[in-house]
Scaffold this motif. Structure first.
Motif, PDB file in Angstrom:
ATOM      1  N   ALA A  39       8.334  -8.176   2.494  1.00 30.66           N
ATOM      2  CA  ALA A  39       7.379  -8.767   3.440  1.00 30.66           C
ATOM      3  C   ALA A  39       6.060  -9.081   2.731  1.00 30.66           C
ATOM      4  N   PRO A  40       5.356 -10.099   3.194  1.00 30.25           N
ATOM      5  CA  PRO A  40       4.068 -10.439   2.577  1.00 30.25           C
ATOM      6  C   PRO A  40       3.004  -9.400   2.895  1.00 30.25           C
ATOM      7  N   ARG A  41       2.162  -9.095   1.907  1.00 31.44           N
ATOM      8  CA  ARG A  41       1.131  -8.076   2.104  1.00 31.44           C
ATOM      9  C   ARG A  41       0.204  -8.412   3.263  1.00 31.44           C
ATOM     10  N   GLY A  42      -0.070  -9.692   3.442  1.00 28.70           N
ATOM     11  CA  GLY A  42      -0.987 -10.065   4.511  1.00 28.70           C
ATOM     12  C   GLY A  42      -0.488  -9.765   5.905  1.00 28.70           C
ATOM     13  N   SER A  43       0.812  -9.457   6.022  1.00 26.00           N
ATOM     14  CA  SER A  43       1.360  -9.196   7.351  1.00 26.00           C
ATOM     15  C   SER A  43       1.152  -7.763   7.815  1.00 26.00           C
ATOM     16  N   VAL A  44       0.741  -6.882   6.901  1.00 29.21           N
ATOM     17  CA  VAL A  44       0.676  -5.454   7.233  1.00 29.21           C
ATOM     18  C   VAL A  44      -0.245  -5.200   8.417  1.00 29.21           C
TER      19      VAL A  44
END
Length: 207
Positions: A39-44
């Motif tokens: 998953a992309p880090r920005g989605s956390v």
């Protein structure tokens, strides 16, 4: 093709559940979940504004739902012995398929020792209670009194979880098979008017 951004939340929760079972709550970091899930880090913090605490909490609920659905599906046929055989078979497959790395994420959350542990332990308690109610209802439908059914459900869950821990330590399915065989015998003697069906190989049969 890269995974769709829209499913990153579900992938992170699923990965967190896997890592919880294999490595424990302390080692289930955001970085490891991102690496495992892709998953992309920005989605956390978009999906989990409370960060790691929320992610692990939701992973506990997810893992509990998955197992509850498996228990309910096995119980739908109305045969308590077959349902418990299926419960043990699921763990047998998970342990063997993961080279004994797979563990129970609910247990990992329940015994977490850090500051966030109490929150996860509360969620774990809810999951265990749900499993207990599902199994107790199955045993009562099979003819046991309500009190006995609840006691037996608690015992089965405890036996499975303990056997899984022993299997991982010993790198052997022997503890799980021993627990499965004893619980099968217990059920066959406890359930009224129960005649023993043929045991499937590797599902609690005794030589």
């Amino acid at each position: 093709m890269s995974p769709r951004r829209s499913d990153s939340r579900e992938r992170m929760i699923s990965s967190a559940a896997v890592l919880l079972g294999e490595q424990g709550a302390g080692a289930t970091s955001i970085d490891r979940v991102l690496a495992h899930s892709g998953a992309p880090r920005g989605s956390v913090y978009h999906h989990f504004p409370d960060g790691r605490a929320q992610l692990i909490d939701e992973a506990v609920v997810f893992a509990g739902d998955v197992m509850a659905a498996r228990i309910a599906a096995a119980a739908s046929a109305g045969d308590p012995v077959a349902a418990i055989d299926s419960f043990f078979a699921l763990w047998r497959d998970r342990l063997a398929g993961s080279d004994f790395r797979a563990g129970c994420p609910i247990v990992a959350a329940a015994v977490a020792a850090d500051d966030e542990g109490p929150r996860w332990a509360d969620s774990a308690a809810v999951v265990f209670a749900r499993w207990q109610e599902t199994l107790a209802a199955l045993f009562v439908a099979g003819g046991l009194p309500r009190t006995r059914g609840r006691r037996l459900a608690t015992f089965v869950i405890g036996a499975v979880e303990g056997a899984v821990v022993m299997c991982r330590a010993e790198r052997s399915l022997a503890p799980l098979d021993a627990a499965a065989a004893e619980i099968r015998d217990l059920l066959l003697h406890a359930l009224p008017d129960r005649s023993e069906p043929p045991a499937e190989p590797g599902k609690g049969s005794r030589s």
